[in-house]
Design an enzyme around this catalytic site. Structure first.
Site, PDB file in Angstrom:
ATOM      1  CB  CYS A 237      -0.922   0.027   1.215  1.00  0.00           C
ATOM      2  SG  CYS A 237      -1.896   1.555   1.272  1.00  0.00           S
ATOM      3  CB  CYS A 240      -1.855   4.581   4.452  1.00  0.00           C
ATOM      4  SG  CYS A 240      -3.388   4.044   3.663  1.00  0.00           S
ATOM      5  CB  SER A 241      -0.699   0.724   6.688  1.00  0.00           C
ATOM      6  OG  SER A 241      -1.858   1.356   7.218  1.00  0.00           O
ATOM      7  CB  CYS A 242      -4.722  -0.677   2.434  1.00  0.00           C
ATOM      8  SG  CYS A 242      -5.373   0.981   2.705  1.00  0.00           S
TER       9      CYS A 242
HETATM   10 FE    FE Z   1      -3.292   1.956   3.052  1.00  0.00          FE
END
Ligand code: FE
Length: 332
Positions: A237, A240-242
């Protein structure tokens, strides 16, 4: 590896922007981190739906890039949900500040809904740190607590006091996320390796099909990416951090790092090599960039020499990293 440039671009624009090595240090999430994680999920769930993932991102991306990268991940989440609770009219900023002042004056980590606690440095009697979530994390006193940690406590208190979330909901959400992990994904992959019908359904609709094993597809579109000897998939991602949290739980720290987010799209073969995976040049490499609506899970190729293996045996070969795509499944 080229020299690391200072972050001169907005934080969401990390893809391709950085050349640093990927640090793979892990730490068990502290209680405050799990609680921030749970509160953020509860505030955005179907019942409350105070904000979306993208709105949460937007607040974090309002930080200057150096501040963004320097701030601990879950402090950014606290910043985002506390700011959104104010702008959405759920809890005014002034109330949060008043609760912070009250906590500071009380000098206690204790807040309503938490297990009974006591002055942190009052060590003249026996106590069990396991019973006191704010004391097992670190040795900070309330005065030393980073402002956003104090903010997290204040928001948690106010949410409980207002009945917006209950302590039981927070506890249940933490337990739910704790119970997820690569062991769930390993069952999905092992089933896909042994049951062609399941694999076909997984390829067509992963979110629905993981439900056959009792897992949730989450509220996003989950896609299963099948590795073969001709094709290798890698998940990132860059925004961000998906991560496919509904199956695999919380992502590893390196997955959320600036280095991984940047380099997975710019130098994916180099990233793989850092994880010890040397992909032949004639194997196609596809990188899949996750987002608030789309999540991906890699189905690694079944290792040779496992033809007679049971599903349970096969599951032992499937690692978290193989389902992100940085490594293959283990060989027997
Ligand atoms: Fe994310």
């Amino acid at each position: 590896m080229t020299e690391i440039a200072p972050p001169d671009h907005p934080p969401h624009d990390a893809g391709g922007r950085y050349a640093g090595p990927i640090t793979r240090e892990e730490h068990e999430p502290a209680h405050w981190e799990k609680e921030a994680d749970a509160i953020r999920i509860l505030l955005a769930d179907r019942k409350r739906h105070f904000f979306t993932t993208d709105e949460s991102r937007r607040v974090q991306e309002g930080l200057d890039a150096p501040d963004y990268w320097a701030m601990p991940y879950y402090q950014r989440w606290i910043l985002a949900f506390s700011s959104l609770l104010d702008t959405k009219g759920v809890i005014p900023e002034a109330e949060m500040q008043a609760e912070e002042a009250r906590l500071r004056a009380a000098g206690l980590h204790r807040v309503e809904g938490a297990p009974a606690a006591h002055q942190h440095h009052d060590h003249d009697h026996e106590h069990d740190h396991d019973d006191h979530p704010y004391q097992q994390d670190d040795d900070a006193t309330l005065e030393e607590l980073p402002p956003l940690r104090l903010r997290g406590l204040a928001v948690r208190n106010l949410l409980l006091a207002k009945g917006i979330v209950t302590a039981e909901e927070i506890r249940t959400e933490i337990e739910r996320m704790d119970s997820r992990g690569p062991h769930n994904g390993a069952r999905v992959v092992a089933r896909a390796w042994t049951d062609p019908g399941f694999a076909a359904r997984l390829a067509a609709d992963a979110g629905r099909t993981v439900g056959e094993l009792g897992f949730s597809g989450g509220e996003t579109v989950l896609t299963a990416l099948f590795n073969t000897d001709r094709l290798h998939n890698l998940v990132v991602c860059t925004l961000c951090s998906c991560y496919p949290r509904s199956v695999l739980g919380r992502p590893p720290a390196w997955y959320k790092s600036r280095a991984y987010r940047a380099r997975a799209v710019r130098d994916p073969r180099g990233v793989l090599a850092e994880f010890g995976t040397h992909l032949p040049d004639d194997v196609e490499l596809r990188v899949h960039d996750s987002n608030a609506e789309l999540r991906y899970m890699v189905i690694p190729a079944r290792p040779a020499g496992t033809e007679d293996w049971s599903e349970e045996q096969l599951a032992t070969l499937i690692t978290r990293d193989s389902m992100i795509g940085v490594t293959p499944a283990k060989s027997p």
